[in-house]
Design a protein around this motif. Structure first.
Motif, PDB file in Angstrom:
ATOM      1  N   LEU A 306       0.829  -1.206   0.000  1.00 37.54           N
ATOM      2  CA  LEU A 306       0.000   0.000   0.000  1.00 37.54           C
ATOM      3  C   LEU A 306       0.866   1.260   0.000  1.00 37.54           C
ATOM      4  CD1 LEU A 306      -2.859  -0.992   2.478  1.00 37.54           C
ATOM      5  CD2 LEU A 306      -2.825  -1.113  -0.021  1.00 37.54           C
ATOM      6  N   GLU A 307       2.011   1.201   0.661  1.00 32.99           N
ATOM      7  CA  GLU A 307       2.930   2.343   0.649  1.00 32.99           C
ATOM      8  C   GLU A 307       3.396   2.632  -0.768  1.00 32.99           C
ATOM      9  OE1 GLU A 307       7.322   3.542   2.420  1.00 32.99           O
ATOM     10  OE2 GLU A 307       6.078   2.133   3.551  1.00 32.99           O
ATOM     11  N   GLN A 308       3.691   1.574  -1.525  1.00 29.57           N
ATOM     12  CA  GLN A 308       4.080   1.769  -2.927  1.00 29.57           C
ATOM     13  C   GLN A 308       2.954   2.393  -3.733  1.00 29.57           C
ATOM     14  OE1 GLN A 308       6.421  -1.323  -5.071  1.00 29.57           O
ATOM     15  NE2 GLN A 308       5.999  -2.552  -3.245  1.00 29.57           N
ATOM     16  N   LEU A 309       1.722   1.930  -3.490  1.00 29.53           N
ATOM     17  CA  LEU A 309       0.586   2.446  -4.247  1.00 29.53           C
ATOM     18  C   LEU A 309       0.343   3.919  -3.937  1.00 29.53           C
ATOM     19  CD1 LEU A 309      -1.923  -0.544  -3.923  1.00 29.53           C
ATOM     20  CD2 LEU A 309      -0.433   0.022  -5.857  1.00 29.53           C
ATOM     21  N   HIS A 310       0.522   4.293  -2.678  1.00 27.93           N
ATOM     22  CA  HIS A 310       0.278   5.673  -2.277  1.00 27.93           C
ATOM     23  C   HIS A 310       1.442   6.590  -2.633  1.00 27.93           C
ATOM     24  CE1 HIS A 310      -2.598   3.902   0.942  1.00 27.93           C
ATOM     25  NE2 HIS A 310      -3.202   4.089  -0.205  1.00 27.93           N
ATOM     26  N   THR A 311       2.676   6.031  -2.610  1.00 25.53           N
ATOM     27  CA  THR A 311       3.873   6.838  -2.882  1.00 25.53           C
ATOM     28  C   THR A 311       4.769   6.089  -3.865  1.00 25.53           C
ATOM     29  OG1 THR A 311       3.741   7.573  -0.567  1.00 25.53           O
ATOM     30  CG2 THR A 311       5.705   8.195  -1.808  1.00 25.53           C
ATOM     31  N   PRO A 312       4.453   6.155  -5.153  1.00 22.83           N
ATOM     32  CA  PRO A 312       5.213   5.385  -6.151  1.00 22.83           C
ATOM     33  C   PRO A 312       6.705   5.697  -6.173  1.00 22.83           C
ATOM     34  CG  PRO A 312       3.170   6.227  -7.088  1.00 22.83           C
ATOM     35  CD  PRO A 312       3.330   6.886  -5.747  1.00 22.83           C
ATOM     36  N   THR A 313       7.097   6.878  -5.702  1.00 24.10           N
ATOM     37  CA  THR A 313       8.519   7.253  -5.744  1.00 24.10           C
ATOM     38  C   THR A 313       9.283   6.840  -4.482  1.00 24.10           C
ATOM     39  OG1 THR A 313       7.975   9.437  -4.853  1.00 24.10           O
ATOM     40  CG2 THR A 313       8.039   9.218  -7.255  1.00 24.10           C
ATOM     41  N   ALA A 314       8.606   6.209  -3.534  1.00 26.23           N
ATOM     42  CA  ALA A 314       9.267   5.829  -2.283  1.00 26.23           C
ATOM     43  C   ALA A 314      10.379   4.812  -2.542  1.00 26.23           C
ATOM     44  CB  ALA A 314       8.247   5.243  -1.305  1.00 26.23           C
ATOM     45  N   SER A 315      11.425   4.881  -1.734  1.00 23.91           N
ATOM     46  CA  SER A 315      12.539   3.936  -1.854  1.00 23.91           C
ATOM     47  C   SER A 315      12.143   2.590  -1.273  1.00 23.91           C
ATOM     48  CB  SER A 315      13.764   4.474  -1.113  1.00 23.91           C
ATOM     49  OG  SER A 315      14.177   5.701  -1.665  1.00 23.91           O
ATOM     50  N   PRO A 316      12.631   1.489  -1.863  1.00 21.07           N
ATOM     51  CA  PRO A 316      12.285   0.152  -1.366  1.00 21.07           C
ATOM     52  C   PRO A 316      12.652  -0.025   0.098  1.00 21.07           C
ATOM     53  CG  PRO A 316      13.353  -0.003  -3.504  1.00 21.07           C
ATOM     54  CD  PRO A 316      13.489   1.418  -3.054  1.00 21.07           C
ATOM     55  N   ARG A 317      11.813  -0.768   0.811  1.00 19.41           N
ATOM     56  CA  ARG A 317      12.079  -1.075   2.208  1.00 19.41           C
ATOM     57  C   ARG A 317      12.146  -2.578   2.395  1.00 19.41           C
ATOM     58  NH1 ARG A 317       9.106   0.482   6.741  1.00 19.41           N
ATOM     59  NH2 ARG A 317       7.090   0.791   5.718  1.00 19.41           N
ATOM     60  N   HIS A 318      13.022  -3.002   3.321  1.00 14.85           N
ATOM     61  CA  HIS A 318      13.220  -4.420   3.591  1.00 14.85           C
ATOM     62  C   HIS A 318      13.046  -4.653   5.087  1.00 14.85           C
ATOM     63  CE1 HIS A 318      15.202  -3.960  -0.304  1.00 14.85           C
ATOM     64  NE2 HIS A 318      15.980  -3.048   0.267  1.00 14.85           N
ATOM     65  N   LEU A 319      12.149  -5.556   5.445  1.00 20.12           N
ATOM     66  CA  LEU A 319      11.925  -5.898   6.844  1.00 20.12           C
ATOM     67  C   LEU A 319      12.408  -7.323   7.070  1.00 20.12           C
ATOM     68  CD1 LEU A 319       8.324  -4.412   7.268  1.00 20.12           C
ATOM     69  CD2 LEU A 319      10.527  -3.302   7.687  1.00 20.12           C
ATOM     70  N   LEU A 320      13.466  -7.472   7.865  1.00 21.58           N
ATOM     71  CA  LEU A 320      14.089  -8.766   8.099  1.00 21.58           C
ATOM     72  C   LEU A 320      13.921  -9.148   9.566  1.00 21.58           C
ATOM     73  CD1 LEU A 320      15.734 -10.978   6.662  1.00 21.58           C
ATOM     74  CD2 LEU A 320      17.819  -9.763   7.352  1.00 21.58           C
ATOM     75  N   HIS A 321      13.198 -10.233   9.811  1.00 19.54           N
ATOM     76  CA  HIS A 321      12.882 -10.647  11.170  1.00 19.54           C
ATOM     77  C   HIS A 321      13.883 -11.686  11.684  1.00 19.54           C
ATOM     78  CE1 HIS A 321       8.780  -8.860  11.593  1.00 19.54           C
ATOM     79  NE2 HIS A 321       8.849  -8.861  10.278  1.00 19.54           N
ATOM     80  N   ALA A 322      14.308 -11.499  12.910  1.00 16.29           N
ATOM     81  CA  ALA A 322      15.167 -12.482  13.586  1.00 16.29           C
ATOM     82  C   ALA A 322      14.662 -12.634  15.016  1.00 16.29           C
ATOM     83  CB  ALA A 322      16.629 -12.047  13.557  1.00 16.29           C
ATOM     84  N   PRO A 323      13.512 -13.287  15.205  1.00 17.56           N
ATOM     85  CA  PRO A 323      12.937 -13.409  16.547  1.00 17.56           C
ATOM     86  C   PRO A 323      13.835 -14.230  17.462  1.00 17.56           C
ATOM     87  CG  PRO A 323      11.798 -14.853  15.012  1.00 17.56           C
ATOM     88  CD  PRO A 323      12.707 -13.992  14.190  1.00 17.56           C
ATOM     89  N   PRO A 324      13.757 -13.994  18.764  1.00 19.30           N
ATOM     90  CA  PRO A 324      14.600 -14.767  19.699  1.00 19.30           C
ATOM     91  C   PRO A 324      14.197 -16.234  19.718  1.00 19.30           C
ATOM     92  CG  PRO A 324      12.959 -13.487  20.882  1.00 19.30           C
ATOM     93  CD  PRO A 324      12.880 -13.038  19.456  1.00 19.30           C
TER      94      PRO A 324
END
Length: 339
Positions: A306-324
């Motif tokens: 949805l962030e891409q749809l609302h802001t097409p020029t936004a820079s890519p984001r990466h969410l990397l999970h490492a739970p305990p």
């Protein structure tokens, strides 16, 4: 209630009602108000097609899943459920589409048919043709998982390298000197399945760092394969006293295999892994594991799209999970020689 009834009551043509709803052509303010008054009186809700025309969007997200012929794991089902729930919360529908094997046409229709505003792609390979196809199409997309080079992509993933390494270190701290990795199927690993390769990297690095003997094996994604895998390990490598697994679908078979071998967990044998909480808590005793936050990850994939749809020029984001690692009941000190 339909557009024809609204037109009759407002004293205008059907096309005028359609123009007022979609905004495709100008309608006088007086006429628009008259139409709106009828709509309010009838509590009319324009259908999805009309709303899409007005907004220039379908308000539908595509979710590309593994082929329907292959049983989805609990983790995969968790991703599907969380994506659908998060999309509904944002007033979006979800169109499910299988990919791989004989389903390439379905994926191509998603990409070219303008049936969706964006795509969430599951089960990513290190080199993934589907990702390349989406990049060429210009259709916004987010991956659950990531390719080898993913800097230009929007993604949500689990850090399998770190988590499997943590499991090995935990077992080494308990004195285990011979540890196995039960990975995903040989077919998936050969195809470049990202989690399988990253799990192997974390395992290989950790056993080398700790100076323990490590053995990695591939295992089919079902209980019988898990049971057969334990039988082979016990027959060929009885010195192994602990294992790490990222194959949650094989866990029931792993448990049966250990029971049939007469091994008490964790007194005689320790097990750790990366799995959805459901599988970890159903293991007996409950599995020491990094619990994959499927609900959070699916919701985050929708949020990024949805962030891409609302802001097409936004820079890519990466969410990397490492739970305990949640310490439960399946890991304990290595058995002493002769016991």
């Amino acid at each position: 209630m339909n557009i024809g009834e609204i037109a009759r009551r407002a004293g205008v043509s059907r096309s005028t009602v359609s123009y007022a709803l979609t905004g495709n052509r100008p309608v006088s303010e007086a006429t628009r108000r008259r139409i709106q008054a009828v709509i309010d009186e009838l509590d009319y809700r324009p259908n999805a097609a009309a709303r899409a025309l007005k907004e220039g969007r379908t308000r539908t997200l595509g979710l590309v899943i593994p082929p329907a012929s292959r049983r989805l794991t609990d983790m995969q089902l968790g991703f599907v459920a969380s994506v659908v729930e998060a999309a509904a919360g944002a007033d979006f529908d979800v169109l499910l589409s299988p990919s791989g094997g004989d389903h390439d046409r379905s994926f191509e229709r998603i990409v070219t048919g303008r049936r969706v505003d964006g795509v969430i792609l599951m089960e990513i390979r290190l080199e993934d043709d589907r990702v390349s196809r989406l990049q060429r199409s210009g259709l916004p997309f987010v991956t659950i998982g990531r390719t080898r080079d993913s800097e230009d992509m929007w993604s949500v993933d689990i850090d399998y390298t770190v988590l499997v390494s943590r499991c090995v270190h935990h077992l080494a701290d308990l004195g285990h000197r011979h540890v196995a990795l039960i990975n995903r199927s040989a077919e998936l690993v050969a195809a470049g399945y990202g989690p399988g390769h990253r799990a192997l990297t974390g395992f290989t690095e950790a056993v080398a760092e700790r100076g323990v003997a490590g053995m990695d094996v591939c295992c089919g994604d079902d209980a019988p394969a898990g049971e057969a895998c334990i039988e082979r390990l016990r027959a060929g490598h009885p010195e192994i006293t602990a294992l790490v697994t990222v194959n949650e679908a094989a866990l029931p078979g792993i448990q049966r295999g250990l029971e049939r071998a007469g091994l008490h967990v964790p007194r005689d044998f320790s097990v750790a892994g990366v799995a959805a909480r459901h599988w970890a808590e159903d293991f007996r005793p409950p599995l020491t594991a990094a619990d994959v936050p499927t609900h959070d990850m699916g919701a985050q994939a929708v949020e990024l799209l949805l962030e891409q749809l609302h802001t097409p020029t936004a820079s890519p984001r990466h969410l990397l999970h490492a739970p305990p690692i949640s310490l439960r009941g399946t890991t304990g000190p290595a058995p002493r020689a002769g016991n």
